[in-house]
Design an enzyme around this catalytic site. Structure first.
Site, PDB file in Angstrom:
ATOM      1  N   TRP B 320       0.839  -1.200   0.000  1.00 59.41           N
ATOM      2  CA  TRP B 320       0.000   0.000   0.000  1.00 59.41           C
ATOM      3  C   TRP B 320       0.880   1.259   0.000  1.00 59.41           C
ATOM      4  O   TRP B 320       0.568   2.253  -0.631  1.00 59.41           O
ATOM      5  CB  TRP B 320      -0.902  -0.003   1.241  1.00 59.41           C
ATOM      6  N   HIS B 321       2.010   1.162   0.711  1.00 56.23           N
ATOM      7  CA  HIS B 321       2.872   2.333   0.817  1.00 56.23           C
ATOM      8  C   HIS B 321       3.572   2.672  -0.488  1.00 56.23           C
ATOM      9  O   HIS B 321       3.895   3.830  -0.731  1.00 56.23           O
ATOM     10  CB  HIS B 321       3.915   2.130   1.931  1.00 56.23           C
ATOM     11  N   GLY B 322       3.827   1.698  -1.289  1.00 57.83           N
ATOM     12  CA  GLY B 322       4.487   2.043  -2.552  1.00 57.83           C
ATOM     13  C   GLY B 322       4.853   0.825  -3.354  1.00 57.83           C
ATOM     14  O   GLY B 322       4.989  -0.272  -2.816  1.00 57.83           O
ATOM     15  N   PHE B 462       2.188   8.463  -1.187  1.00 57.67           N
ATOM     16  CA  PHE B 462       1.444   7.199  -1.121  1.00 57.67           C
ATOM     17  C   PHE B 462       0.004   7.421  -1.521  1.00 57.67           C
ATOM     18  O   PHE B 462      -0.814   6.603  -1.480  1.00 57.67           O
ATOM     19  CB  PHE B 462       1.539   6.602   0.281  1.00 57.67           C
TER      20      PHE B 462
END
Lengths: 370, 462
Positions: B320-322, B462
């Site tokens: 999800w963060h990257g 993000f």
């Protein structure tokens, strides 16, 4: 009361935002604040506009002071000597063009050089049209560069060969007839571009800062902040560096080794060779359009003169001037040996003595041209 | 638009003051228009992406409520596929394409072309908030929203649309419908919170960034001590950056009379990594808990299955963060820490008495994981950890980046932050005079010691 306060805040804030969105207004404001310190234009200093809005210290004490606001480098800039045309001077039938930068911009040089009837300055930083030479006279050209302005120079990438319709309207320096290449530096044309440029302009915060805080009322607070950060943490604005002897401010990009413009960046012989070839291409181009002689002169960076032992110096200036394809007016050694200070201590540029020394060096060199 | 910009200050004054001048019935229009401008300031065209997902989820919500059985599930699935699809396309397409190319490179297959675009800002945040709506409607916890404008505002509410907190519809939608009266307490508490957020961002996070960013960009030229210091500093840089953003978001919403959830609760005082995740980015942790971990069985299954669930949640959280392996490894490392913690706890191997040691170990484990999060590449992360552990050249060599005095200042300000946060826990009950004088002090410090470079918030990417 609460509704009145809300209404007042909305109106004031909205007015401020609308003013910040008006690029013409902001551009004019910056322009007037810049020229205010030069005192070149006849401005009505008693007008409300001037009294309220043209009260900036950003330029008055030098561009580097205006970036960092360090009070120990707050020196008022001495005005430059003017070199107007002498009235009784004999006609030489020679005209000198100077294509230069901020070192020579806004100076009166018409009578600076004995061997010429007139001097025409073209500012390389702004677009100018095709040079139409006076066919009844001999035309000479001086290409003046600040040392850091040499890096990456290529005549094919200058405004001279890249006019856009938008800029042609501005007609800086010369009237032009046609663009030689398709638009590169385009001003917004379509409705969407204009809307984008107004509502979502990426400079809105900077414009608001110009409107709200670029006023001498805030100078003491800015100086206190700058002083605190410098004394406590050795930090100054990222555009500025303090010289090793602490006597002057320097442009950080001429000092920072990671910058392409740095005096202390390692420059290969290959890169120097490319630069010399590009300068030679400009030399050929200008000769081909009718200049009798093209002269190169490079104004050293202040760091090259006063702080070159800070780190290993790349000697860009000397390595370029050493090439024998150009006529060069070399001032570097004279600048280094001069007993007086030649650069403002709080500005990127030379001071009146620096300019005067350059004019003298030019005149001396010209004696051998005819 | 950045919260730490002068434009935002003017924007905030206009939006808030006009909001209270307008009749309650039409305030949503004004807030929606302001939110659109706030978002469009980054890249105007991207408003179309968010509009597309809003329309899809709005219709999906209505259809889910109307239908039952398999159809109901199908509409939920469609909505999730669209949301995840948009996210996957913009955020992960190039990552997957590059990795597939790398694999196919061995077979000399033609390369998948990469797409050149800037990632829409805050995409993961508002996509997750939108998904939370359809899931809650499906679960019957939330009625489908009939008012398209209010629903659009739920997704686009400017304080939290680009970096959270990721809200739930049950919490926000009723507030958007309610008639909000002006409250001076909300206004001054909101503004105070915003100033606290600005302080965290400009005085702490951005100053630490002056050291952390160049060290992590070029770790090979730095000593073990430089790298260790950068790692600890990054822990506080990211905390102050993100919690500063959250404070400004919560404060800005509160000035409009809307309460957002708390996103941070002093995470670095945690006694174990599990507790850290109850205190760090709470809105995302609870999102994963409610919509991924519990549906997988949560901890009400066998221990190996709980571990599997944790692994899945943290890997997804990392992704999800990257779109980068380093985030995946960061998630993996955290899941390993929690699994280890649960194993120790299950076997009663944890020394509950030694709170300081528990804290010290937890803090260092979290910092260790941050190295993967912050390093430019996984290889850099391994290098940094190796170099720190090797304890070679344990002298300070980054004097050109930050002087000794500034390092001491940074450490002192971090200390002040830790102490100050405890003190500020009850700020809602502070008197107006106390709030005003504290806010004025913080503003003065912000001006004189803050970094005015309009640095983007880390979590915006993000």
């Amino acid at each position: 009361m609460q509704k009145f306060t809300c209404a007042l805040i909305s109106v004031l804030s909205a007015t401020l935002l609308l003013a910040a969105m008006d690029q013409t207004f902001i551009g004019g404001l910056k322009f007037n604040r810049y020229y205010d310190h030069l005192d070149l234009r006849q401005m009505d200093r008693n007008s409300w506009y001037h009294r309220l809005l043209i009260r900036s210290d950003k330029w008055r004490y030098g561009d580097l002071y205006g970036l960092c606001y360090l009070p120990e480098y707050k020196f008022k800039l001495e005005p430059f000597k003017k070199y107007p045309k002498a009235s009784g001077k004999s006609v030489t039938n020679r005209v000198l063009y100077v294509i230069g930068d901020s070192f020579l911009a806004d100076k009166t040089l018409n009578g600076a050089f004995d061997g010429f009837d007139d001097v025409k300055f073209l500012d390389r930083r702004f677009p100018f049209g095709p040079i139409v030479l006076d066919s009844t006279k001999q035309n000479y050209l001086v290409m003046e560069f600040g040392e850091w302005g040499l890096v990456g120079y290529n005549i094919d990438k200058t405004f001279q060969t890249m006019w856009s319709k938008g800029y042609l309207k501005v007609k800086v320096n010369f009237n032009t007839t046609a663009a030689r290449k398709p638009t590169v530096y385009n001003l917004p044309n379509t409705f969407w571009d204009r809307l984008n440029n107004t509502l979502f302009n990426k400079n809105l915060s900077r414009n608001l800062e110009t409107l709200l805080f670029d006023d001498k009322l805030f100078t003491p607070a800015k100086e206190l902040k700058a002083e605190l950060n410098y004394k406590l943490f050795d930090r100054v604005d990222k555009g500025v560096a303090v010289s090793t002897d602490k006597k002057r401010l320097l442009v950080n990009s001429t000092v920072d080794t990671t910058s392409i413009l740095s005096d202390f960046r390692n420059i290969s012989d290959k890169e120097i060779g490319t630069l010399i070839n590009n300068l030679d291409a400009a030399n050929h181009y200008y000769r081909s359009i009718g200049f009798k002689k093209v002269i190169l002169t490079i104004v050293p960076n202040a760091v090259s003169v006063y702080d070159q032992h800070r780190l290993p110096y790349n000697r860009l200036l000397e390595r370029v001037e050493r090439d024998n394809r150009f006529t060069v007016v070399d001032v570097y050694k004279q600048f280094k040996d001069a007993p007086v200070n030649l650069y403002y201590r709080s500005d990127t540029h030379w001071n009146p003595e620096g300019l005067d020394l350059w004019v003298k060096a030019m005149n001396k060199s010209m004696e051998s041209w005819w | 638009m950045l919260f730490n910009s002068l434009l935002f200050v003017v924007f905030f004054f206009i939006v808030t003051s006009l909001y209270y001048l307008l009749p309650s019935k039409i305030r949503w229009i004004w807030l929606l228009a302001a939110s659109c401008y706030f978002y469009m300031y980054f890249k105007p065209e991207y408003i179309l992406i968010i509009l597309f997902t809003i329309i899809v989820d709005y219709i999906a919500g209505l259809l889910i409520e109307k239908t039952s059985g398999r159809k109901r599930k199908l509409f939920l699935l469609l909505s999730i596929v669209v949301n995840v699809g948009v996210l996957a396309f913009y955020k992960y397409f190039n990552f997957f394409a590059e990795n597939i190319d790398l694999l196919l490179g061995y077979t000399h297959a033609p390369k998948i072309p990469l797409i050149d675009f800037i990632l829409p800002i805050g995409l993961s945040f508002h996509t997750f908030q939108a998904m939370s709506y359809t899931i809650e409607v499906y679960r019957g916890n939330q009625k489908a929203e009939r008012h398209f404008g209010i629903y659009a505002l739920y997704v686009m509410f400017y304080p939290q649309m680009v970096a959270g907190p990721i809200e739930r519809p049950q919490h926000i939608l009723p507030q958007l419908h309610s008639k909000i009266r002006f409250s001076s307490k909300n206004l001054n508490t909101g503004i105070f919170l915003m100033i606290v957020g600005l302080f965290k961002k400009m005085v702490i996070a951005d100053r630490l960034g002056l050291y952390v960013d160049p060290v992590f960009s070029n770790p090979h030229v730095h000593s073990s001590l430089d790298l260790l210091l950068a790692t600890y500093f990054f822990a506080f840089q990211i905390y102050c950056d993100f919690s500063g953003y959250s404070d400004i978001a919560v404060g800005a919403a509160l000035t409009l009379g809307i309460e957002l959830m708390r996103n941070f609760n002093m995470p670095y005082i945690s006694q174990n990594v599990s507790e850290f995740w109850h205190r760090w980015h709470i809105s995302l942790s609870t999102w994963f808990r409610d919509y991924v971990y519990i549906p997988l069985g949560g901890s009400h299954v066998s221990f190996p299955k709980t571990c599997r669930n944790l692994l899945i949640v943290f890997l997804v959280s990392g992704m999800w963060h990257g779109a980068n392996w380093k985030y995946l490894i960061w998630g993996l490392v955290h899941s390993c820490f929690i699994i280890l913690y649960l194993t120790f706890k299950k076997n009663k191997l944890l020394p509950d008495r030694y709170k300081f040691i528990n804290w010290l170990v937890t803090f260092n484990l979290v910092c260790l994981a941050w190295v993967f999060f912050r390093a430019e590449t996984v290889a850099d992360a391994w290098y940094i950890l190796g170099r720190i552990c090797a304890v070679k050249n344990f002298s300070y060599t980054a004097g050109a980046l930050m002087s000794g005095r500034e390092i001491v200042f940074c450490i002192a300000i971090i200390g002040a932050l830790v102490a100050g946060e405890r003190y500020l826990r009850d700020l809602r009950d502070f008197s107006v005079i106390k709030k005003t004088s504290l806010a004025a002090t913080l503003l003065v410090i912000c001006y004189f010691l803050g970094i005015f470079n309009e640095a983007q918030f880390i979590y915006f990417q993000f």
